[in-house]
Design a protein around this motif. Structure first.
Motif, PDB file in Angstrom:
ATOM      1  N   UNK A 251       0.837  -1.196   0.000  1.00 13.75           N
ATOM      2  CA  UNK A 251       0.000   0.000   0.000  1.00 13.75           C
ATOM      3  C   UNK A 251       0.871   1.246   0.000  1.00 13.75           C
ATOM      4  N   UNK A 252       0.270   2.370  -0.351  1.00 13.92           N
ATOM      5  CA  UNK A 252       0.971   3.658  -0.294  1.00 13.92           C
ATOM      6  C   UNK A 252       1.083   4.157   1.137  1.00 13.92           C
ATOM      7  N   UNK A 253       0.066   3.867   1.966  1.00 12.10           N
ATOM      8  CA  UNK A 253      -0.008   4.360   3.341  1.00 12.10           C
ATOM      9  C   UNK A 253      -0.531   3.248   4.232  1.00 12.10           C
ATOM     10  N   UNK A 254       0.017   3.157   5.429  1.00 10.85           N
ATOM     11  CA  UNK A 254      -0.500   2.225   6.439  1.00 10.85           C
ATOM     12  C   UNK A 254      -0.870   3.041   7.667  1.00 10.85           C
ATOM     13  N   UNK A 255      -2.068   2.841   8.159  1.00 12.49           N
ATOM     14  CA  UNK A 255      -2.524   3.497   9.379  1.00 12.49           C
ATOM     15  C   UNK A 255      -2.593   2.424  10.455  1.00 12.49           C
ATOM     16  N   UNK A 256      -1.794   2.587  11.501  1.00 12.01           N
ATOM     17  CA  UNK A 256      -1.773   1.614  12.581  1.00 12.01           C
ATOM     18  C   UNK A 256      -2.621   2.092  13.738  1.00 12.01           C
ATOM     19  N   UNK A 257      -3.643   1.360  14.071  1.00  9.79           N
ATOM     20  CA  UNK A 257      -4.498   1.681  15.206  1.00  9.79           C
ATOM     21  C   UNK A 257      -4.455   0.541  16.193  1.00  9.79           C
TER      22      UNK A 257
ATOM     23  N   UNK B  72       3.238  -1.357  14.456  1.00  9.95           N
ATOM     24  CA  UNK B  72       3.511  -0.248  13.539  1.00  9.95           C
ATOM     25  C   UNK B  72       4.447   0.754  14.226  1.00  9.95           C
ATOM     26  N   UNK B  73       4.178   1.093  15.477  1.00  7.47           N
ATOM     27  CA  UNK B  73       5.045   2.012  16.234  1.00  7.47           C
ATOM     28  C   UNK B  73       6.456   1.462  16.336  1.00  7.47           C
ATOM     29  N   UNK B  74       6.595   0.196  16.690  1.00 15.41           N
ATOM     30  CA  UNK B  74       7.914  -0.432  16.814  1.00 15.41           C
ATOM     31  C   UNK B  74       8.641  -0.465  15.469  1.00 15.41           C
ATOM     32  N   UNK B  75       7.904  -0.649  14.377  1.00 13.07           N
ATOM     33  CA  UNK B  75       8.516  -0.652  13.048  1.00 13.07           C
ATOM     34  C   UNK B  75       9.080   0.714  12.694  1.00 13.07           C
ATOM     35  N   UNK B  76       8.432   1.778  13.162  1.00 13.65           N
ATOM     36  CA  UNK B  76       8.881   3.137  12.867  1.00 13.65           C
ATOM     37  C   UNK B  76      10.014   3.591  13.793  1.00 13.65           C
ATOM     38  N   UNK B  77       9.886   3.332  15.097  1.00 14.71           N
ATOM     39  CA  UNK B  77      10.818   3.886  16.071  1.00 14.71           C
ATOM     40  C   UNK B  77      11.609   2.842  16.851  1.00 14.71           C
ATOM     41  N   UNK B  78      11.468   1.570  16.539  1.00 16.56           N
ATOM     42  CA  UNK B  78      12.199   0.543  17.277  1.00 16.56           C
ATOM     43  C   UNK B  78      11.707   0.442  18.708  1.00 16.56           C
ATOM     44  N   UNK B  79      12.603   0.127  19.596  1.00 18.65           N
ATOM     45  CA  UNK B  79      12.239  -0.078  21.008  1.00 18.65           C
ATOM     46  C   UNK B  79      12.419   1.187  21.844  1.00 18.65           C
ATOM     47  N   UNK B  80      12.191   2.341  21.255  1.00 22.02           N
ATOM     48  CA  UNK B  80      12.252   3.601  21.991  1.00 22.02           C
ATOM     49  C   UNK B  80      11.223   3.571  23.126  1.00 22.02           C
ATOM     50  N   UNK B  81      11.555   4.164  24.274  1.00 24.16           N
ATOM     51  CA  UNK B  81      10.574   4.196  25.361  1.00 24.16           C
ATOM     52  C   UNK B  81       9.336   5.016  24.973  1.00 24.16           C
ATOM     53  N   UNK B  82       8.227   4.631  25.519  1.00 26.52           N
ATOM     54  CA  UNK B  82       6.978   5.353  25.268  1.00 26.52           C
ATOM     55  C   UNK B  82       7.059   6.704  25.951  1.00 26.52           C
ATOM     56  N   UNK B  83       6.762   7.766  25.208  1.00 23.85           N
ATOM     57  CA  UNK B  83       6.757   9.116  25.772  1.00 23.85           C
ATOM     58  C   UNK B  83       5.320   9.498  26.065  1.00 23.85           C
TER      59      UNK B  83
END
Length: 82
Positions: A30-36, A43-54
């Motif tokens: 797809x052109x865009x993926x919306x992770x809910x 999806x969050x982990x794919x974008x930012x890895x194991x960064x702590x939750x802010x």
């Protein structure tokens, strides 16, 4: 395309598009993926890895859409299994 009952297991950035692999299902591109899929999101982990939750003190807003006739299912993916 909207698909219920799919669990995303991997997300791949292909440059001009994104491929999403699903558990026991065919992958899609797809052109865009919306992770809910929540704060512990694949999806969050794919974008930012194991960064702590802010914690941002943000509020979420939900809603409903009422449609007369058949539900349009065109080019969207939703994971309703989490």
């Amino acid at each position: 395309m909207l698909r219920l009952g799919h669990r995303a297991v991997a997300v791949h950035d292909l440059g001009d598009s994104v491929r999403v692999d699903f558990e026991g299902r065919e992958s899609i591109e797809a052109d865009v993926v919306v992770g809910g899929d929540g704060i512990n999101s694949l999806i969050r982990a794919s974008l930012w890895g194991e960064e702590p939750i802010r914690h941002q003190q943000l509020h979420l807003v939900g809603g409903y859409v009422f449609i007369d006739g058949p539900t349009p299912i065109v080019h969207a993916i939703v994971d309703m299994t989490t």
